[in-house]
Scaffold this active site. Sequence first.
Site, PDB file in Angstrom:
ATOM      1  N   SER A 175     -15.740  -1.897  -2.057  1.00  0.00           N
ATOM      2  CA  SER A 175     -14.612  -1.062  -1.612  1.00  0.00           C
ATOM      3  C   SER A 175     -14.954   0.404  -1.791  1.00  0.00           C
ATOM      4  O   SER A 175     -15.710   0.775  -2.695  1.00  0.00           O
ATOM      5  CB  SER A 175     -13.350  -1.393  -2.423  1.00  0.00           C
ATOM      6  OG  SER A 175     -12.320  -0.469  -2.138  1.00  0.00           O
ATOM      7  N   TYR A 186      -8.597  -1.898 -10.516  1.00  0.00           N
ATOM      8  CA  TYR A 186      -9.277  -2.228  -9.270  1.00  0.00           C
ATOM      9  C   TYR A 186     -10.462  -1.295  -9.020  1.00  0.00           C
ATOM     10  O   TYR A 186     -11.571  -1.738  -8.718  1.00  0.00           O
ATOM     11  CB  TYR A 186      -8.289  -2.162  -8.108  1.00  0.00           C
ATOM     12  CG  TYR A 186      -8.878  -2.596  -6.785  1.00  0.00           C
ATOM     13  CD1 TYR A 186      -9.029  -3.935  -6.488  1.00  0.00           C
ATOM     14  CD2 TYR A 186      -9.281  -1.655  -5.838  1.00  0.00           C
ATOM     15  CE1 TYR A 186      -9.575  -4.344  -5.276  1.00  0.00           C
ATOM     16  CE2 TYR A 186      -9.817  -2.043  -4.627  1.00  0.00           C
ATOM     17  CZ  TYR A 186      -9.961  -3.396  -4.352  1.00  0.00           C
ATOM     18  OH  TYR A 186     -10.510  -3.778  -3.150  1.00  0.00           O
TER      19      TYR A 186
END
Length: 266
Positions: A175, A186
């Site tokens: 990501s 995250y």
Amino acid sequence: MVRKIANYIRNFIRYVKKGGLVEVHVSQISQGSILKDKKVLVTGGSSGFGYAIAEKFLKEGALVIITGRNAEKLKGAESNLKKIDKDRIHSLVWDLNNMEEMPSSFHRALQIYNGIDIFVNNAGVWSAPMYPDYTPDEYDRIMNTNLKGLFFMMQEEGRYMETQGIRGKIINITSICGRIPSFDFYNASKHGADCITMGLARKLASKGIIINGIAPGIALTDINIALKNRYSHDDNEFCAVHPTDRFVRVEEVAELATFFSFGCRQ
């Protein structure tokens, strides 16, 4: 003329309601079955990037296995993919958080097509809480899948390819969050994913095993459903919090994954 004016009015209303208007059309190129008979494992293949990659690989002639934790969702994805080629798609229920079952699940995957040439590590989860409301349990949930599960999956993949002399490919879907400093589970997990992707790539490059990472921005996947509902409407893919002012399409990532998979050989 009337139709053109009506279209302008509709687009103006969409712009006002969402703050912007972006229409995206992705042209997927047929590469002439460049992955014909290549054996591929895609984790997290029941939706999002994983599903799009599995779909694209099938169309390029690959033999594909998709994995996921939700048996019902996984079977639904497999059923849809069978419409492309019913003999070249299989599913395997697999929870990457379960370290004890990792070796046996990996062995079961290898048995389906008698080997694997390309691994696509896509499985991942997202964290909704924000500072200062984090909890240790939520930290473990995110890290166990996005980093720990990925780490030990890559170890299995690398060891398998080395011992079998397979000059294959490993592709990690990470990501853009891995490149953005943030006090967030995250982002931290994706920083780690970038680190181990580059680390094992350096270690195995001399063996002819090529490892790449794809780090998309904000995409139209289940993880970003809240943002999609906030900014996107119908075919308007405007996204105010993305540098490009639009969502990433899963098809774009599938095209790049296909490029990274080309040329693998035993």
